[in-house]
Design a protein around this motif. Sequence first.
Motif, PDB file in Angstrom:
ATOM      1  N   ALA A 189       0.857  -1.187   0.000  1.00 52.61           N
ATOM      2  CA  ALA A 189       0.000   0.000   0.000  1.00 52.61           C
ATOM      3  C   ALA A 189       0.890   1.233   0.000  1.00 52.61           C
ATOM      4  N   HIS A 218       3.858  -0.709   4.024  1.00 52.61           N
ATOM      5  CA  HIS A 218       3.230   0.609   4.007  1.00 52.61           C
ATOM      6  C   HIS A 218       4.276   1.644   4.417  1.00 52.61           C
ATOM      7  N   LYS A 224      -6.107  -4.525   5.193  1.00 51.15           N
ATOM      8  CA  LYS A 224      -5.448  -5.710   4.633  1.00 51.15           C
ATOM      9  C   LYS A 224      -4.685  -6.476   5.705  1.00 51.15           C
ATOM     10  N   ASP A 248      -1.731  -0.984  -4.376  1.00 54.05           N
ATOM     11  CA  ASP A 248      -2.605   0.192  -4.403  1.00 54.05           C
ATOM     12  C   ASP A 248      -1.767   1.443  -4.278  1.00 54.05           C
ATOM     13  N   GLY A 278      -4.959   5.626   2.317  1.00 55.36           N
ATOM     14  CA  GLY A 278      -3.925   4.596   2.305  1.00 55.36           C
ATOM     15  C   GLY A 278      -3.833   3.845   3.614  1.00 55.36           C
ATOM     16  N   TYR A 305     -13.624   0.794  -2.225  1.00 51.35           N
ATOM     17  CA  TYR A 305     -13.021   2.038  -1.720  1.00 51.35           C
ATOM     18  C   TYR A 305     -14.071   3.139  -1.541  1.00 51.35           C
ATOM     19  N   LEU A 324      -6.623   1.251   4.005  1.00 52.68           N
ATOM     20  CA  LEU A 324      -6.347   0.054   3.203  1.00 52.68           C
ATOM     21  C   LEU A 324      -5.271  -0.811   3.845  1.00 52.68           C
ATOM     22  N   ALA A 325      -4.200  -0.168   4.322  1.00 55.29           N
ATOM     23  CA  ALA A 325      -3.107  -0.923   4.932  1.00 55.29           C
ATOM     24  C   ALA A 325      -3.593  -1.666   6.171  1.00 55.29           C
TER      25      ALA A 325
END
Length: 821
Positions: free
Chosen positions: A36, A75, A66, A534, A59, A683, A62-63
Amino acid sequence: MKKYTPADIEPKWQSVWAENKAHQTSEETDKPTFYALEMFPYPSGEGLHMGHVRNYAIGDVLARFKGMNGYRVLHPMGADAFGLPAENAAIQRGVNPRAWTLKNMERIRQEQSRLGNSYDWDRYVGTCTPEYYHFTQWLFLLFYERGLAYRKKGTVNWCPQCATVLANEQVENGLCWRCDSEVVKKDLEQWYLKITDYADRLLEGLDELTEWPEKVRAMQRNWIGKSEGAQISFTIPELGLTEVPVFTTRPDTLYGVSYMVLAPEHPLVPRLIEGKPNEQTIDQFIGQMKKETELSRTGSDVEKIGYDTGAVAVHPLTGKEIPIWVANYVLMDYGTGAVMGVPAHDERDFLFAGKYGLPIRTVILPPGQEHGKNDEMKEAYVDEGTLVNSGSFDGMSKREAISAITHHLEEVGSGGKTTTYRLRDWLVSRQRYWGCPIPIVYCDSCGVVPIPKEDLPVTLPEDVTFDGKSNPLTTSDSFRYTSCPSCGKEARRETDTMDTFIDSSWYYLRYTDPKNKELPFAPEKANEWMAVDDYIGGVEHAVLHLLYSRFVTKVLHDAEMIQVDEPFKRLFTLGMVLKDGSKMSKSKGNVVSPMEIIEKYGADTARMFVLFAAPADGELDWNDAGVDGIYRFLNRVWRMAQQHVELVHEKPEVKLEDSVAQGLNRLLHQTVKKVTIDAGDRYQFNTAISAIMELVNGINAYPAEGDRGVLAEAVEKMVLMLAPFVPHITEELWHDFGHESSVHKKSWPTYDEKALILDEVEIVVQINGKVRHKSVLPATADKAMIEETILAEEKVKALIEGKTIRKVVVVPGKLVNIVAQ
């Protein structure tokens, strides 16, 4: 009950995470990887703005998401730290850009930490550090060894305000992309990278980037600008039959050429006008055109201005002479800098010919028309048709003629099929101090000599003068004068530094192996993580940074340093943050400081607001009341969770013995499913947060006598789902629940599809289109059962008493409409 105090909670957990290295990249190789990455910031003196906060929040969600879903996450973060703004700041303040930039880098790191972002700070890179630009120079030498870096003299874009060269991509509507000053043309010896060698691969690769926004792919396609057509050679008798190549996508109109136009910057123009009566006039025109922007010369509403050079060119097929003009609407940067004038079939040429009384020759007739009269033409004809006045090619269609005439040009040696591109080689020389030095020296005996890789880095000197009048590196004798690595004689260093887009075109690779002292990165480590899963940032980088990064990645792939040839698998472009309808800027006085929001409300509120207030890819209009609303919501979450601390700690058995408990359980599983899909796949963070808000409402409305097991589960999973969005408050609540490990190390909750199935549904009963009744039926009831049951209900019978039923419309699970008269 404990109070919600972000000023205490957030620093506490940030300190714990830092001490425990909670966000350090895991070495567990049995897990799938997820890379990410948000575009890193430029460390200006202004610190972070709300656009940064939005970028980093996306971001970070998402990190964290996941990570909770079983991935090993990379990340990282860094700073795009070279560039002209820092140099200008140094000139204004009388300081070295290094001290200024490093100070700002540290400030931004602190601000990013205060946002609670889960960066692996051990992988931090600053592009201005010798440890990093050592390998930027290493990569430049790799390009040089592969024949992809070269030096030539040419006409370049020059910003007088910044006193430096700009690449074509850095000129926006004729203005410098940094300072908005008008860009002029200047002849200089410069370094280039051969991005044009990769034009086709860059174009074809876009088809594989299916997880990129189409608007970004379209922008890159347009910038590469591939055009297929023919190159045709015209000759100029007075210059010894010198050939002038012309590119056209319409060779079918060749017999309609009545003049030729050269760009004012074309190298043949001075020879053509020498000694001619209008030589001085055209010279003045050329000087004026060098100051004009591309838009001011080529816009559709711009007046076409030209001058007859007095010279002629010979048509390659008819042998007739045609006049040669220079005009504002032809640019040296595109095609060959020369165009053939076909006024009957090109609107731009039609206007030019009409203004200057040049011949208009019809060579294509519309379908069904047998002849054409030029004096009747109101505009150029550019559509399909049949060739006329074109010798042996008469009667052919446009498509047939394109192929036939191109083939004939090849046979007679006057041209042939070719492809051109709008893309030009990447101009990387910059006349400034604060950039990566180009590792080249110039020796009178050996010529251009690259610095051996073992002697890198070539570091920036301290003994420079910042006067704003010239390249500071030219003022440092200790830097300029050196010995030749090849023969040992006196030599001169290259004093240009590299375009900062070089630095950002490979930083994502350095993150995979940031401590390597021998190579930019070890191939096996890059291959472990690449491509970036991403990549998140602004659409303004669509042509500049993203195109350059794709190019560099492909070169490194060809050099067998990495397996992938595209750097970013998925690209997410976020919308701008606005206030009062305009982009936030100091000049407009509408800037909102992230640190002020954090001081007043806390980082969790700032994060959640930028994620909730609008879809992540849309514009976000700042709203103070909205920020306050998010803060109140987090307080509600806090109070509700604190009320159930003991219950969650006890973990009572989930029984689901009544419809109320089943209802909350269903809402919980619906929420888990929606948040999982919206946050992890689509997202759509605003709708994910909205779903959690509905769950919070459902928990608060749950009766005190209800099943305690499902209530405890709902509260605990609600906190889990909030964790990626608001990491501090959820970490505090998680530990209040009695957990010893971090909430961010907990597995993401799962949902049960069976729990989503309704046992009963509410059916709306309409009579003649108006809602008159509601009834609860089994969710599995079919149309026949629904109709029979509804019509048998006493209230419905009373409503239609004395009327004749004409029609019954049944929508299972939703409504019944009875048409009765």
